[in-house]
Scaffold this active site. Structure first.
Site, PDB file in Angstrom:
ATOM      1  N   HIS A  10       0.420   4.794   4.157  1.00  0.00           N
ATOM      2  CA  HIS A  10      -0.214   5.456   3.016  1.00  0.00           C
ATOM      3  C   HIS A  10       0.302   6.883   2.856  1.00  0.00           C
ATOM      4  O   HIS A  10       0.667   7.308   1.754  1.00  0.00           O
ATOM      5  CB  HIS A  10      -1.730   5.489   3.207  1.00  0.00           C
ATOM      6  CG  HIS A  10      -2.368   4.143   3.158  1.00  0.00           C
ATOM      7  ND1 HIS A  10      -3.731   3.970   3.281  1.00  0.00           N
ATOM      8  CD2 HIS A  10      -1.851   2.898   2.989  1.00  0.00           C
ATOM      9  CE1 HIS A  10      -4.025   2.684   3.188  1.00  0.00           C
ATOM     10  NE2 HIS A  10      -2.897   2.016   3.025  1.00  0.00           N
TER      11      HIS A  10
ATOM     12  N   SER B 163       0.809  -1.216   0.000  1.00  0.00           N
ATOM     13  CA  SER B 163       0.000   0.000   0.000  1.00  0.00           C
ATOM     14  C   SER B 163       0.846   1.273   0.000  1.00  0.00           C
ATOM     15  O   SER B 163       0.509   2.248  -0.682  1.00  0.00           O
ATOM     16  CB  SER B 163      -0.949   0.003   1.201  1.00  0.00           C
ATOM     17  OG  SER B 163      -1.819  -1.094   1.157  1.00  0.00           O
TER      18      SER B 163
END
Length: 224
Positions: free
Chosen positions: A177, A131
């Site tokens: 993220h 991610s």
């Protein structure tokens, strides 16, 4: 590494095709293979995941965890996003820059986790998944699209939705993220600036930028 970007991001390439660029395909294949290996031999996964107290002694964990995933759905989503963004970014950036972008974004995601838990949180945090690297691709695309004057609100909306989900759904590493997104955007912006200001020495500047960002991330990891 090509000396200049090959073309502007094109919104018409958002749909999925099987013609996957080589570096994108290799990264996705590595994740799929390691998912299978981790399923068959879980102890290998334990050796590659990111765990801050161990990462100082085993720094390879800052990158290797990006090739592990917590289940099929996690793997499927990240691989779809990787291929989607890779099909647009790899032809634009070239193989080397795209690979550097992906790996430094993965590194940045884990450095962000280490910085956060080292400053505010419990160090007993384990993270896996691509991610952070994928958000680096998101960030780079947003910057390049704006830099080339392309309009793609669909991708930007996707970035915003997934960024928000990282804050509201338990168990998702929003730190990873944010770290990946910031470094991906920063790399793309610096590469654009270098391209515009010194066309005759673009390759040298792009290498220097990559090395500089890597050194800064390593410095942060060493402190935290």
């Amino acid at each position: 590494m090509s000396d200049s970007f090959d073309a502007a991001p094109r919104s018409g390439e958002r749909h999925f095709h099987l013609d996957v660029p080589p570096v994108t395909g290799a990264l996705a294949a590595a994740c799929v293979v390691l998912a299978g290996v981790d399923f068959l031999v879980p102890s290998i996964g334990y050796e590659l995941l990111f765990y801050p107290p161990l990462a100082h002694l085993q720094p390879y964990r800052y990158v290797t965890n990006a090739f592990l995933h917590a289940g099929f759905v996690h793997l499927l989503f990240n691989m779809y996003a990787l291929v989607l963004m890779g099909r647009m970014l790899e032809p634009l950036l070239g193989k080397v820059r795209f690979g550097v972008l992906y790996l430094l974004s993965a590194l940045a995601g884990n450095v962000a986790v280490a910085v956060w838990v080292g400053t505010y949180g419990n160090p007993d945090v384990i993270t896996v998944g691509a991610s952070g690297a994928v958000f680096g691709l998101f960030g780079a695309y947003a910057v390049l699209a704006r830099g080339f004057g392309a309009k793609d609100s669909g991708i930007l909306g996707l970035i915003a939705i997934n960024l928000v989900l990282g804050f509201v759904i338990p168990g998702i590493s929003w730190e990873s993220h944010v770290g990946g997104l910031v470094i991906g955007a920063l790399l793309a912006w610096l590469w654009l600036v270098a391209r515009r200001r010194s066309a005759s020495a673009t390759r040298v500047w792009h290498v220097a930028i990559g090395v500089g960002v890597f050194a800064a991330l390593v410095g942060l990891a060493a402190v935290f």
